[in-house]
Structure formats: structure tokens, C-alpha cells
Design an enzyme around this catalytic site. Structure first.
Site, PDB file in Angstrom:
ATOM      1  N   LYS A 177       0.929  -1.187   0.152  1.00 43.77           N
ATOM      2  CA  LYS A 177      -0.110  -0.001  -0.123  1.00 43.77           C
ATOM      3  C   LYS A 177       0.808   1.313  -0.001  1.00 43.77           C
ATOM      4  O   LYS A 177       1.641   1.411   0.571  1.00 43.77           O
ATOM      5  CB  LYS A 177      -0.915   0.114   1.246  1.00 43.77           C
ATOM      6  CG  LYS A 177      -1.881  -1.007   1.226  1.00 43.77           C
ATOM      7  CD  LYS A 177      -2.867  -0.924   2.361  1.00 43.77           C
ATOM      8  CE  LYS A 177      -3.815  -2.256   2.493  1.00 43.77           C
ATOM      9  NZ  LYS A 177      -5.063  -2.064   1.553  1.00 43.77           N
TER      10      LYS A 177
ATOM     11  N   ARG B  39     -10.495 -11.531   0.329  1.00 44.53           N
ATOM     12  CA  ARG B  39     -11.333 -12.465  -0.252  1.00 44.53           C
ATOM     13  C   ARG B  39     -10.716 -13.907  -0.329  1.00 44.53           C
ATOM     14  O   ARG B  39     -11.608 -14.942  -0.647  1.00 44.53           O
ATOM     15  CB  ARG B  39     -11.361 -11.895  -1.979  1.00 44.53           C
ATOM     16  CG  ARG B  39     -10.440 -11.935  -2.859  1.00 44.53           C
ATOM     17  CD  ARG B  39     -10.652 -11.029  -4.093  1.00 44.53           C
ATOM     18  NE  ARG B  39     -10.702  -9.492  -3.517  1.00 44.53           N
ATOM     19  CZ  ARG B  39     -11.114  -8.656  -4.247  1.00 44.53           C
ATOM     20  NH1 ARG B  39     -11.308  -8.697  -5.668  1.00 44.53           N
ATOM     21  NH2 ARG B  39     -11.082  -7.375  -3.631  1.00 44.53           N
TER      22      ARG B  39
END
Length: 585
Positions: free
Chosen positions: A367, A441
Site C-alpha cells: 500500500k 477475499r
């Protein structure tokens, strides 16, 4: 003089540095001579080492094994027939009715009941207070809106404080907004220093559901995370307040139980906030598993805790979850809490899955922004475990509920997953990793297969801080609900309105599945930058039986407030959903 002082400071720093190095290299039983100055610093360090730490943290070699829980305030919420000796009296009034289309009409407020009696005893002071503050109070049109405090001093007695509280427009069908009222009253009690007892006087009674909402709001609003503060940085709320009395004309027979139910719900919200607020050096997969064990331990036998370790996850073929967990500091902890009702009879067997990424660096697709907030990437697990705690206390009948969290971190090391890797989920589906920052996910995939196939849950909801795309779409106060099941969508919409956990149904455009097509595996873990929240929902549908009611709820926006930190979002929504399932035939 300045040069000498600087030289002395350098000498002290060198002495401290050398002492620190010596203490690390020398055996614990070794003795080494130290200078007088170093000796002085050594004794200071020894005293500090004997002090109790403000919170348990990890050693160099071992991660933190537990997380402290914040406790509810000791203030009691009760019902009463009169204000008694309360020194803060909050008088509720409805806004005056106005003709349709004439909202700006200046209609005088007519007080009635207890409010009228108090006003007359004060020589009309309450009416004057409302009239003087008409522009801001607006006749009580906003639920929880308040006038300034009126102080009444009586010689030889403790002064009393009176405040008029708006209840909004009277609505016989919906009733008063008890949650907004409770939140406002909690804030006022905290703002008024040295108050020991508060009476809330309402013109109408509250039914059981409203009492529970009021109680939940009062207790959950008085949250202050002091686990990592010391000394004068500790922020104590309503320090002197012993009780809040609800004074109204009519109350249900189960008023005490309704208030306790609200208090139980607040404990779940507190835990949800604690989990999201906790820094990663305190909260990892091991300490989250410890939290789950404590939830079960306090449930009076209603909740059973099972923690699957690495080998047990491997035996089930949970390659998607374990692929992410390879980059974690701690061993994977697959958390499974099972709630069974007291009677043992259940109409429904349901699953609630929460994303449990205790920290998300993004992995090798690291990030470049907001990383300091990525402790909130466990917001789904926080909502699920907070709800489990509340459900264990409330003990709804007729439902067997399974709370599931695949806990780990998304970090970088020599074993961590990299772009182009192919992982195999526990249903046999192969997944090509396009971006390591689409890791949540992957953990959810195996958790959903576990709930669907191994446990046989009849319906499943899943909460996760899954995509920034959902935040862009819906902002920071509304969660996105993704489901193809119309009944489940309708139910979640109603629950959202009842609990105040705002949500909005989002589309699941099937043509976007093309973005997930892989050239070398069954599916890719993410699509393009467009429609990212939708493709995430489509991805998760591959791991639940298509005939089974399933909803993915993306809570990335409402889980965190830049002003107040963790919001506790999801705990009420999940608890209400679980409770309703037992009432279905």
C-alpha cells in the site's frame, strides 16, 4: 558552558548506549563494572522494569497472546416513578404539530404531564428557556436536541440542573427515536461535570424494543478506549454518575429485562470497537483466537469455541487462506464459534463469516496510502465476534449460529504470496494471484466453503472491509450489500433501518465476471479498477452453493471514523439477523 553541557550529554548518551549493549550481550548472571553515571541510569531502568506495563505487549521473540477488553461504565440505568434526588433533570418534549407545507410556522410549545408540572414549579422557566433558544432548539424538532442547562441553586442543598430535550415530531406508529435519544443523553451526562444522578422524564412510555434501543445507545455511547493511555491521558467518562433513571407514564412488565438486553448488546459493541482499535503489536491471530475463547467462556455454556490450527487447515485444503497466512508473524488461527439455544431446539442453522486480517500491508503489492489505518481491516471479524458476545448473553431461541473468522495478517516475508502465484481453495477452485492486496477475499473463500460444505449452514452472511471501491461508491457511513437473494436483501434492508447500521443494496452485474477470467487458472483474485466492489462480490459467490441464500456486506466505509476511531459497525446488524432467524418456521 554550552560546550561543556553538550559534551556531558554526549558522555551520558554513550554510557547509556554502552550499558544497553552490555546488558544485551552479557549473560543474565554476569557482573560488569559500570561508571557512577551509568549506575544511576541502571537503577532507573531497573525501577522502570518493575513497573506494571500499561498494556501487555510482545517480547522480541513472542507475539502478544491476549488483548484487554474495555469495560462498560458502572452507571446503572433503571426506571422510576419520579425524579427523586437527581441533580440533572432532562425533560423530553415533542415538537408542536404544524400544518402540512407550513414547516416555518412559529407554533408555541404546549407542555403537558410531568413537563408541565416541573415548568409550573419553576415559575415557567422551562418555557422561557425554549423561547430564548428557539433558533437552535427549534421546538424540539430534532430528537436529542437540547436547550442550554438551567441551574437552580437552593441554599443548603445541592443545585439542580434542568435541560429540555427534543423528541422530534410525535409519531404514534414509529414512536420516539430511542437510539438517537439515548446517545444524546449519554453525551449530556458526560458534559455535565460532577453530576451524580440523572432523571430522564418522557411524556410517553417506551415499549420493550425501544427500551432496549435506548439502553444500548446509552451504554455503547459511553465508550472510551483507555487501554493504551496512561496518567492524565486516561479519559474517564461520567466519572461521578451513579445512575440514570427513566421516568415515564407507562412501561412494559419486562422493562428490566429490556434494559439488560440493551446493556448486553453494548458489551458486544464495545468488543467490536476494541478489536478494530487494537494495534497490531497487541492484536494478531493468536490474541484474536484468545478473544474468541473468552467469548465462549463467558457465555454460560451457550457458545463452543473451536480453533483450527495450521495442520487442520492444511488437511481441509484451505490453500487460499493459508497462502495469505504464510506472510503472517503468527500461526494461522481459524476461529469457529458455535452458538446453540438453551432449549437445544433450532429452526435454522446459519453462518456468519467475518474477514479477519489483523493488519494489511498490501503484501508485495504494498500500500502507498492509509497503511496506518490498516489495523481496521479486521472490521468484519470485529463485528462477527462482537455479535457472538452479544448473542451469547441474549440467548435467542430457535437458531444455531456459527461465527467464523480465518485470522491472519497480510505481510511480507520470504514465504508470502506474490503476484502470479496460483492457490487452490478448499472447494478445489484454483486462483491466480494478480494483486496481493486483494487478499481478504482469499481468506474468506475458504471460510465460506467451511460454512457451506463442512457445517451445512442454510444461509450465510459475510462482513468484510473488502474494497476501497465500495467506500468511493457509498462514502464512509453506508455499507454495500451484495446478494442475489431477494428475501435476504429485503430482510437486511429492514434490519439496517431498525439497528441504524446503514446499508445499501449494490448490483452484481454478471457480465463483470469476464474481468475475473484467468488464462492459467480457474479464476483471478481481482479484476480491473472499474467496478472493483462488484467483482469482489462476484468472486465470493464461487465459494457458496448458488441455491443457498448468501450476502456479502462490504463495511469498509462505516467501520472507521476519523474523529472517533472504531464505530462498532455491524455488531447490532449481525445480532439482529441471528435473533430473527430463530423466529422463522
Amino acid at each position: 558552558m554550552l560546550c561543556r553541557q553538550v559534551g556531558r550529554m554526549k558522555f551520558v548518551n554513550y554510557a547509556v548506549r554502552n550499558l544497553a549493549i552490555a546488558s544485551i550481550l552479557a549473560p543474565s548472571y554476569a557482573f560488569s563494572p559500570i561508571t557512577p553515571i551509568a549506575q544511576q541510569f541502571s537503577s532507573t531502568a531497573m525501577r522502570a522494569s518493575k513497573m506494571d506495563q500499561s498494556f501487555p505487549t510482545w517480547s522480541f521473540d513472542k507475539p502478544c497472546g491476549s488483548m484487554d477488553w474495555s469495560q462498560l461504565v458502572s452507571t446503572t440505568l433503571t426506571t422510576a416513578e419520579s425524579q427523586g434526588e437527581s441533580d440533572l433533570i432532562l425533560v423530553g418534549v415533542y415538537a408542536p404539530p404544524v400544518a402540512d407545507g407550513d414547516e416555518k410556522a412559529d407554533v408555541p410549545i404546549e407542555l403537558s404531564g410531568a413537563a408541565k408540572d416541573i415548568d409550573e414549579a419553576l415559575g415557567g422557566a422551562l418555557k422561557e428557556l425554549m423561547e430564548e433558544n428557539a433558533k437552535t432548539f427549534k421546538g424540539g424538532a430534532k430528537t436529542g436536541g437540547m436547550t442550554p442547562t438551567l441551574r437552580l441553586a437552593v441554599p443548603g442543598e445541592k443545585s439542580k440542573r434542568y435541560v429540555v430535550v427534543g423528541l422530534g415530531k410525535k409519531d404514534d406508529k414509529k414512536g420516539v427515536d430511542a437510539a438517537s435519544l439515548g446517545k444524546a443523553i449519554a453525551a449530556k451526562c458526560n458534559d455535565e461535570a460532577k453530576v451524580t444522578s440523572c432523571a430522564v422524564i418522557l411524556p410517553d412510555g417506551l415499549n420493550s424494543a425501544k427500551l432496549t434501543d435506548f439502553s444500548t445507545a446509552v451504554y455503547s455511547s459511553l465508550y472510551s478506549d483507555n487501554r493504551y493511555r496512561t496518567g492524565d491521558k486516561v479519559k474517564k467518562l461520567v466519572e461521578d454518575l451513579t445512575d440514570v433513571k427513566l421516568v415515564t407514564s407507562a412501561l412494559p412488565d419486562d422493562a428490566a429485562d429490556a434494559i439488560q438486553a440493551g446493556k448486553d448488546m453494548a458489551t458486544g459493541i464495545f468488543l467490536t470497537k476494541d478489536i478494530v482499535n487494537a494495534p497490531h503489536n497487541v492484536l494478531n491471530s493468536q490474541s484474536l483466537a484468545d478473544t474468541a475463547k473468552r467469548i465462549a467462556a463467558e457465555s454460560n455454556g451457550r457458545i463452543k469455541c473451536t480453533i483450527l490450527n495450521k495442520k487442520e487447515c492444511e488437511a481441509r485444503g484451505m490453500g487460499a487462506y493459508l497462502g495469505v497466512a504464510r506472510g503472517s508473524e503468527t500461526e494461522p488461527q481459524f476461529i469457529h464459534l458455535t452458538y446453540t439455544p438453551k432449549t437445544g431446539k433450532d429452526n435454522k442453522k446459519i453462518g456468519v463469516v467475518g474477514k479477519g486480517l489483523l493488519f494489511d500491508t498490501g503484501g508485495y503489492n504494498i500500500k502507498t496510502a492509509m497503511m496506518e489505518l490498516m489495523k481496521f481491516d479486521c472490521g468484519g471479524s470485529a463485528a462477527v465476534l462482537g455479535a457472538a458476545r452479544a448473542v451469547g448473553a441474549l440467548q435467542p431461541e430457535g437458531v444455531e449460529a456459527h461465527f467464523i473468522v480465518a485470522a491472519c495478517e497480510n505481510m511480507i516475508n520470504e514465504k508470502a504470496v506474490v503476484p502470479s502465484d496460483v492457490l487452490t481453495a478448499s472447494n478445489g477452485m484454483t486462483i491466480e494471484i494478480i494483486n496481493t492486496d486483494a487478499e481478504g477475499r482469499l481468506t474468506l473463500a475458504d471460510a465460506l466453503v467451511y460454512a457451506d460444505k463442512e457445517l451445512g449452514c442454510e444461509s450465510i452472511i459475510e462482513l468484510s472491509t473488502l474494497t476501497g471501491a465500495c467506500m468511493v461508491s457509498l462514502g464512509k457511513e453506508v455499507a454495500g450489500v451484495f446478494t442475489d437473494n431477494e428475501d435476504l436483501a429485503s430482510e437486511l434492508k429492514d434490519i439496517s433501518e431498525v439497528t441504524g447500521d446503514k446499508s445499501w443494496r449494490m448490483p452484481l452485474e454478471k457480465s463483470y465476471n469476464e474481468q475475473l477470467e484467468s488464462k492459467i487458472a480457474d479464476i483471478k483474485n481481482c479484476g480491473t479498477r472499474y467496478g472493483g466492489a462488484i467483482t469482489a462480490g462476484l468472486f465470493l459467490q464461487n465459494f457458496v452453493d448458488k441455491k443457498k441464500p448468501f450476502a456479502h456486506i462490504d463495511i469498509a466505509g462505516p467501520v472507521w471514523s476519523d474523529k472517533d476511531c472504531a464505530t462498532g459497525y455491524g455488531a447490532k446488524l449481525v445480532t439482529e439477523w441471528v435473533s430473527r432467524q430463530g423466529k422463522k418456521e
